[in-house]
Write a protein that holds these residues in place. Structure first.
Motif, PDB file in Angstrom:
ATOM      1  N   UNK A 101       0.896  -1.205   0.023  1.00 34.36           N
ATOM      2  CA  UNK A 101       0.212   0.036   0.060  1.00 34.36           C
ATOM      3  C   UNK A 101       0.849   1.284   0.144  1.00 34.36           C
ATOM      4  N   UNK A 102       1.854   1.348   0.926  1.00 38.21           N
ATOM      5  CA  UNK A 102       2.739   2.445   1.050  1.00 38.21           C
ATOM      6  C   UNK A 102       3.536   2.676  -0.003  1.00 38.21           C
ATOM      7  N   UNK A 103       4.082   1.659  -0.842  1.00 35.88           N
ATOM      8  CA  UNK A 103       5.089   1.873  -2.061  1.00 35.88           C
ATOM      9  C   UNK A 103       4.137   2.244  -3.354  1.00 35.88           C
ATOM     10  N   UNK A 104       3.031   1.658  -3.408  1.00 41.53           N
ATOM     11  CA  UNK A 104       1.934   2.372  -4.487  1.00 41.53           C
ATOM     12  C   UNK A 104       1.859   3.771  -4.132  1.00 41.53           C
ATOM     13  N   UNK A 105       1.376   4.046  -2.986  1.00 41.69           N
ATOM     14  CA  UNK A 105       1.024   5.396  -2.784  1.00 41.69           C
ATOM     15  C   UNK A 105       2.047   6.422  -2.854  1.00 41.69           C
ATOM     16  N   UNK A 106       3.384   6.155  -2.342  1.00 38.78           N
ATOM     17  CA  UNK A 106       4.431   7.025  -2.630  1.00 38.78           C
ATOM     18  C   UNK A 106       4.707   7.021  -4.143  1.00 38.78           C
ATOM     19  N   UNK A 107       4.531   6.181  -5.033  1.00 44.25           N
ATOM     20  CA  UNK A 107       4.835   6.247  -6.220  1.00 44.25           C
ATOM     21  C   UNK A 107       3.684   7.343  -7.127  1.00 44.25           C
ATOM     22  N   UNK A 129       2.242   9.424  -5.540  1.00 47.87           N
ATOM     23  CA  UNK A 129       2.738  10.771  -5.066  1.00 47.87           C
ATOM     24  C   UNK A 129       3.606  11.611  -5.783  1.00 47.87           C
ATOM     25  N   UNK A 130       4.721  10.631  -6.149  1.00 44.93           N
ATOM     26  CA  UNK A 130       5.805  11.307  -7.089  1.00 44.93           C
ATOM     27  C   UNK A 130       5.151  11.474  -8.649  1.00 44.93           C
ATOM     28  N   UNK A 131       4.198  10.625  -9.084  1.00 41.70           N
ATOM     29  CA  UNK A 131       3.948  10.708 -10.490  1.00 41.70           C
ATOM     30  C   UNK A 131       2.780  11.721 -10.626  1.00 41.70           C
ATOM     31  N   UNK A 132       1.632  11.610  -9.819  1.00 43.59           N
ATOM     32  CA  UNK A 132       0.665  12.430 -10.137  1.00 43.59           C
ATOM     33  C   UNK A 132       0.242  13.400  -9.128  1.00 43.59           C
ATOM     34  N   UNK A 133       1.120  13.641  -8.006  1.00 37.90           N
ATOM     35  CA  UNK A 133       0.918  14.551  -7.003  1.00 37.90           C
ATOM     36  C   UNK A 133       0.133  14.520  -6.042  1.00 37.90           C
ATOM     37  N   UNK A 191      -7.230  11.731  -4.654  1.00 39.20           N
ATOM     38  CA  UNK A 191      -8.088  10.899  -5.476  1.00 39.20           C
ATOM     39  C   UNK A 191      -8.263   9.334  -5.204  1.00 39.20           C
ATOM     40  N   UNK A 192      -6.852   8.690  -5.126  1.00 39.06           N
ATOM     41  CA  UNK A 192      -6.972   7.267  -4.661  1.00 39.06           C
ATOM     42  C   UNK A 192      -7.222   7.013  -3.155  1.00 39.06           C
ATOM     43  N   UNK A 193      -7.064   7.935  -2.358  1.00 38.36           N
ATOM     44  CA  UNK A 193      -6.692   7.513  -0.914  1.00 38.36           C
ATOM     45  C   UNK A 193      -8.163   6.997  -0.307  1.00 38.36           C
ATOM     46  N   UNK A 226     -12.540   5.264 -11.567  1.00 37.81           N
ATOM     47  CA  UNK A 226     -12.206   6.525 -12.127  1.00 37.81           C
ATOM     48  C   UNK A 226     -10.495   6.753 -11.640  1.00 37.81           C
ATOM     49  N   UNK A 227     -10.500   6.897 -10.177  1.00 36.41           N
ATOM     50  CA  UNK A 227      -9.105   7.219  -9.945  1.00 36.41           C
ATOM     51  C   UNK A 227      -8.202   6.020 -10.021  1.00 36.41           C
ATOM     52  N   UNK A 228      -8.668   4.583 -10.492  1.00 35.22           N
ATOM     53  CA  UNK A 228      -7.866   3.192 -10.658  1.00 35.22           C
ATOM     54  C   UNK A 228      -7.107   3.738 -11.924  1.00 35.22           C
ATOM     55  N   UNK A 229      -7.210   4.531 -12.650  1.00 38.00           N
ATOM     56  CA  UNK A 229      -6.395   4.946 -13.775  1.00 38.00           C
ATOM     57  C   UNK A 229      -4.740   5.349 -13.263  1.00 38.00           C
ATOM     58  N   UNK A 230      -5.102   6.196 -12.311  1.00 45.40           N
ATOM     59  CA  UNK A 230      -3.783   6.768 -11.619  1.00 45.40           C
ATOM     60  C   UNK A 230      -3.118   5.451 -11.059  1.00 45.40           C
ATOM     61  N   UNK A 231      -3.730   4.315 -10.573  1.00 47.96           N
ATOM     62  CA  UNK A 231      -2.951   3.220  -9.880  1.00 47.96           C
ATOM     63  C   UNK A 231      -2.525   2.426 -11.076  1.00 47.96           C
ATOM     64  N   UNK A 232      -3.294   2.066 -12.019  1.00 48.00           N
ATOM     65  CA  UNK A 232      -2.756   1.124 -13.286  1.00 48.00           C
ATOM     66  C   UNK A 232      -1.630   1.836 -13.906  1.00 48.00           C
ATOM     67  N   UNK A 233      -1.649   3.241 -13.954  1.00 46.26           N
ATOM     68  CA  UNK A 233      -0.683   3.766 -14.799  1.00 46.26           C
ATOM     69  C   UNK A 233       0.673   3.930 -13.962  1.00 46.26           C
TER      70      UNK A 233
END
Length: 155
Positions: free
Chosen positions: A32-38, A40-44, A50-52, A74-81
């Protein structure tokens, strides 16, 4: 009342340094934290906010290295990218493969069962015929402790 749609994403996590038949200790919170940090880096801040709300790591299997995460539609696109760009979990280098994106946990589960069945059939090619039924029961039950001891005995 408003219904929130979710997306469930099935992942395979491949650590770079471990062999494919060893157990990889991974926790849901580390994923969870590694995906959330990435994100944050890519989408700010916008991507993170939006995903939290609906984001969680629902399932992590140490032996099969499969995981299921849930995120709102909707915000799942941030995760999949972001998933292909996650290179580290708990200071260990990994490669994350997105296997399936589904609308329900049930469909994600069905996909993982079919996926594991195919992997099981690949394992059968390299095994003795008498251990196949026992290994099938253990893999499909997903009891990690029994499966690791069985794999050690057959190899």
């Amino acid at each position: 009342m408003v219904r929130f749609k979710n997306r469930y994403i099935a992942l395979r996590i491949d650590p770079n340094k471990l062999p494919s038949n060893s157990v990889y200790k991974i926790s849901s919170s580390a994923l969870y934290h590694s995906i959330l940090n990435k994100v944050q880096q890519l989408h700010g801040d916008f991507g993170t906010a939006s995903i939290k709300v609906g984001f969680s790591a629902k399932y992590c299997n140490e032996l099969t290295r499969m995981a299921i995460i849930r995120v709102r539609h909707g915000p799942h696109k941030f995760i999949t990218s972001t998933l292909p760009l996650v290179k580290e979990i708990d200071q260990e280098k990994v490669v994350i493969h997105t296997l399936y994106v589904g609308a329900t946990l049930l469909h994600c589960n069905k996909f993982l069962q079919k996926y594991q069945r195919r992997k099981l059939e690949e394992l059968w090619l390299h095994m003795k015929p008498n251990g196949r039924e026992e290994l099938e029961k253990l893999v499909m039950d997903l009891d990690v402790s029994k499966l690791t001891t069985k794999m050690r005995k057959n190899h």
